[in-house]
Design a protein around this motif. Structure first.
Motif, mmCIF file in Angstrom:
data_model
loop_
_atom_site.group_PDB
_atom_site.id
_atom_site.type_symbol
_atom_site.label_atom_id
_atom_site.label_comp_id
_atom_site.label_asym_id
_atom_site.label_seq_id
_atom_site.Cartn_x
_atom_site.Cartn_y
_atom_site.Cartn_z
ATOM 1 N N GLN A 59 -39.440 -93.906 41.781
ATOM 2 C CA GLN A 59 -39.692 -92.474 41.674
ATOM 3 C C GLN A 59 -38.476 -91.596 41.969
ATOM 4 O O GLN A 59 -38.589 -90.382 42.123
ATOM 5 N N THR A 60 -37.288 -92.197 42.054
ATOM 6 C CA THR A 60 -36.075 -91.408 42.244
ATOM 7 C C THR A 60 -35.801 -90.572 40.993
ATOM 8 O O THR A 60 -36.018 -91.032 39.867
ATOM 9 N N HIS A 61 -35.320 -89.346 41.193
ATOM 10 C CA HIS A 61 -34.961 -88.467 40.077
ATOM 11 C C HIS A 61 -33.458 -88.523 39.817
ATOM 12 O O HIS A 61 -32.655 -88.499 40.754
ATOM 13 N N PHE A 62 -33.105 -88.580 38.543
ATOM 14 C CA PHE A 62 -31.704 -88.601 38.131
ATOM 15 C C PHE A 62 -31.480 -87.537 37.063
ATOM 16 O O PHE A 62 -32.428 -87.091 36.406
ATOM 17 N N GLY A 63 -30.221 -87.156 36.876
ATOM 18 C CA GLY A 63 -29.877 -86.293 35.760
ATOM 19 C C GLY A 63 -29.983 -87.074 34.459
ATOM 20 O O GLY A 63 -29.918 -88.313 34.449
ATOM 21 N N THR A 64 -30.106 -86.380 33.352
ATOM 22 C CA THR A 64 -30.282 -87.049 32.066
ATOM 23 C C THR A 64 -29.057 -87.877 31.661
ATOM 24 O O THR A 64 -29.170 -88.767 30.816
ATOM 25 N N GLU A 65 -27.903 -87.617 32.273
ATOM 26 C CA GLU A 65 -26.715 -88.384 31.927
ATOM 27 C C GLU A 65 -26.848 -89.853 32.299
ATOM 28 O O GLU A 65 -26.086 -90.705 31.806
ATOM 29 N N VAL A 66 -27.828 -90.183 33.155
ATOM 30 C CA VAL A 66 -28.022 -91.579 33.539
ATOM 31 C C VAL A 66 -28.390 -92.427 32.315
ATOM 32 O O VAL A 66 -28.159 -93.640 32.300
ATOM 33 N N LEU A 67 -28.931 -91.805 31.288
ATOM 34 C CA LEU A 67 -29.314 -92.536 30.079
ATOM 35 C C LEU A 67 -28.105 -92.941 29.241
ATOM 36 O O LEU A 67 -28.235 -93.743 28.309
ATOM 37 N N ASP A 68 -26.925 -92.393 29.561
ATOM 38 C CA ASP A 68 -25.719 -92.776 28.835
ATOM 39 C C ASP A 68 -25.312 -94.208 29.153
ATOM 40 O O ASP A 68 -24.614 -94.854 28.368
ATOM 41 N N ARG A 69 -25.742 -94.688 30.318
ATOM 42 C CA ARG A 69 -25.409 -96.055 30.708
ATOM 43 C C ARG A 69 -26.383 -97.023 30.045
ATOM 44 O O ARG A 69 -27.593 -96.835 30.128
ATOM 45 N N PRO A 70 -25.881 -98.054 29.368
ATOM 46 C CA PRO A 70 -26.796 -98.988 28.701
ATOM 47 C C PRO A 70 -27.580 -99.815 29.698
ATOM 48 O O PRO A 70 -27.126 -100.050 30.829
ATOM 49 N N THR A 71 -28.759 -100.246 29.304
ATOM 50 C CA THR A 71 -29.523 -101.166 30.134
ATOM 51 C C THR A 71 -28.771 -102.486 30.219
ATOM 52 O O THR A 71 -27.851 -102.751 29.432
ATOM 53 N N THR A 72 -29.162 -103.322 31.153
ATOM 54 C CA THR A 72 -28.515 -104.620 31.293
ATOM 55 C C THR A 72 -28.635 -105.438 30.018
ATOM 56 O O THR A 72 -27.672 -106.066 29.568
ATOM 57 N N SER A 73 -29.814 -105.424 29.426
ATOM 58 C CA SER A 73 -30.016 -106.203 28.197
ATOM 59 C C SER A 73 -29.187 -105.631 27.046
ATOM 60 O O SER A 73 -28.613 -106.385 26.248
ATOM 61 N N ARG A 74 -29.119 -104.298 26.946
ATOM 62 C CA ARG A 74 -28.320 -103.674 25.899
ATOM 63 C C ARG A 74 -26.842 -103.956 26.109
ATOM 64 O O ARG A 74 -26.106 -104.238 25.146
ATOM 65 N N PHE A 75 -26.375 -103.877 27.345
ATOM 66 C CA PHE A 75 -24.976 -104.158 27.647
ATOM 67 C C PHE A 75 -24.624 -105.595 27.265
ATOM 68 O O PHE A 75 -23.570 -105.850 26.675
ATOM 69 N N SER A 76 -25.507 -106.529 27.585
ATOM 70 C CA SER A 76 -25.265 -107.932 27.239
ATOM 71 C C SER A 76 -25.137 -108.103 25.730
ATOM 72 O O SER A 76 -24.275 -108.853 25.249
ATOM 73 N N GLY A 77 -25.995 -107.399 24.987
ATOM 74 C CA GLY A 77 -25.925 -107.476 23.534
ATOM 75 C C GLY A 77 -24.640 -106.884 22.990
ATOM 76 O O GLY A 77 -24.029 -107.435 22.056
ATOM 77 N N MET A 78 -24.208 -105.760 23.553
ATOM 78 C CA MET A 78 -22.963 -105.134 23.113
ATOM 79 C C MET A 78 -21.771 -106.040 23.384
ATOM 80 O O MET A 78 -20.871 -106.181 22.545
ATOM 81 N N LEU A 79 -21.753 -106.683 24.558
ATOM 82 C CA LEU A 79 -20.657 -107.583 24.910
ATOM 83 C C LEU A 79 -20.656 -108.803 24.001
ATOM 84 O O LEU A 79 -19.600 -109.230 23.520
ATOM 85 N N ARG A 80 -21.828 -109.346 23.747
ATOM 86 C CA ARG A 80 -21.938 -110.520 22.878
ATOM 87 C C ARG A 80 -21.406 -110.209 21.481
ATOM 88 O O ARG A 80 -20.621 -110.974 20.918
ATOM 89 N N ASP A 81 -21.810 -109.061 20.944
ATOM 90 C CA ASP A 81 -21.379 -108.697 19.594
ATOM 91 C C ASP A 81 -19.881 -108.416 19.536
ATOM 92 O O ASP A 81 -19.217 -108.730 18.538
ATOM 93 N N ALA A 82 -19.354 -107.801 20.597
ATOM 94 C CA ALA A 82 -17.923 -107.500 20.622
ATOM 95 C C ALA A 82 -17.088 -108.774 20.638
ATOM 96 O O ALA A 82 -16.116 -108.906 19.873
ATOM 97 N N VAL A 83 -17.453 -109.722 21.483
ATOM 98 C CA VAL A 83 -16.702 -110.980 21.561
ATOM 99 C C VAL A 83 -16.808 -111.740 20.239
ATOM 100 O O VAL A 83 -15.823 -112.320 19.760
ATOM 101 N N HIS A 84 -17.978 -111.721 19.643
ATOM 102 C CA HIS A 84 -18.179 -112.404 18.358
ATOM 103 C C HIS A 84 -17.285 -111.789 17.278
ATOM 104 O O HIS A 84 -16.617 -112.511 16.515
ATOM 105 N N THR A 85 -17.240 -110.460 17.227
ATOM 106 C CA THR A 85 -16.411 -109.780 16.235
ATOM 107 C C THR A 85 -14.934 -110.056 16.456
ATOM 108 O O THR A 85 -14.188 -110.299 15.504
ATOM 109 N N VAL A 86 -14.504 -110.038 17.712
ATOM 110 C CA VAL A 86 -13.100 -110.299 18.030
ATOM 111 C C VAL A 86 -12.723 -111.729 17.646
ATOM 112 O O VAL A 86 -11.647 -111.967 17.080
#
Length: 217
Positions: A59-86
């Motif tokens: 129930q903690t309140h945050f500013g809407t900018e907190v949504l700019d940070r990807p979820t753990t699962s989304r971050f993992s997907g972004m990292l996986r795709d980046a390494v694959h592309t590289v």
């Protein structure tokens, strides 16, 4: 006896990374109306507040900018795709004839999350991309523009969320793929420079890391 009371209204929901909980949680996007209350009874309106992001768990309140940070699962997907592309970019620049290069690329891609990746799959992808657009063929795309775009599209969204050590690790990993069959070729050096640029690394740091990668086992 009296004070300001806020009445909250939920206007949306989703999943986010809660800094308080330290993990992915559901959230409610909420707006509120503030009222002056006497004995718990709202009397006079005092304007609106929010929007805020409320963690459904703590129930903690945050500013809407907190949504700019990807979820753990989304971050993992972004990292996986980046390494694959590289990895594909380095293979396209240096070729896929070396078993050592392919083994190093497969190791990197598997470690990033594509656990079923094989050398055959990587070779097929490079060949398919070449046949589809000619993006890796010097006679068609002499400046490597399309390849650079691919690299930036995969890495740019990830870079702001990586620590400096994480950004450097991706570049060194790519460099080790290129070095698996010998010194860098000019094409490999160009691709690795593009990777460093996408990772927002200073050119001097990129050069240092490419040199350091030669001594990393």
């Amino acid at each position: 006896m009296c004070g300001i009371r806020t009445s909250w209204n939920t206007v949306g929901d989703g999943e986010f990374f809660c800094e308080e909980c330290g993990g992915d949680r559901n959230y409610r996007r909420r707006t509120g109306r503030r009222r002056f209350a006497v004995l718990g009874v709202p009397v006079l309106p005092r304007g609106c507040t929010g929007p805020v992001i409320e963690c459904a768990s703590c129930q903690t309140h945050f500013g809407t900018e907190v949504l700019d940070r990807p979820t753990t699962s989304r971050f993992s997907g972004m990292l996986r795709d980046a390494v694959h592309t590289v990895a594909l970019a380095v293979l396209s620049a240096g070729g896929t004839d070396s078993r050592e290069v392919l083994d190093r690329a497969v190791y990197a891609v598997r470690a990033a999350g594509y656990v079923d990746c094989t050398a055959v799959q990587l070779v097929d992808l490079v060949e398919a991309l070449e046949a589809d657009t000619g993006r890796f063929m010097p006679q068609v795309n002499p400046e490597g523009t399309l390849l650079a775009i691919e690299i930036h599209e995969a890495i740019d969204p990830l870079t702001p969320h990586l620590l400096p050590s994480g950004r450097e690790s991706i570049l060194v990993q790519a460099a080790r793929i290129a070095l698996a069959d010998g010194p860098y070729t000019p094409a490999e050096t160009e691709v690795l420079g593009t990777v460093g640029d996408a990772l927002a690394l200073d050119p001097a740091d990129t050069a240092r890391l490419l040199s350091t990668a030669r001594t990393v086992p």
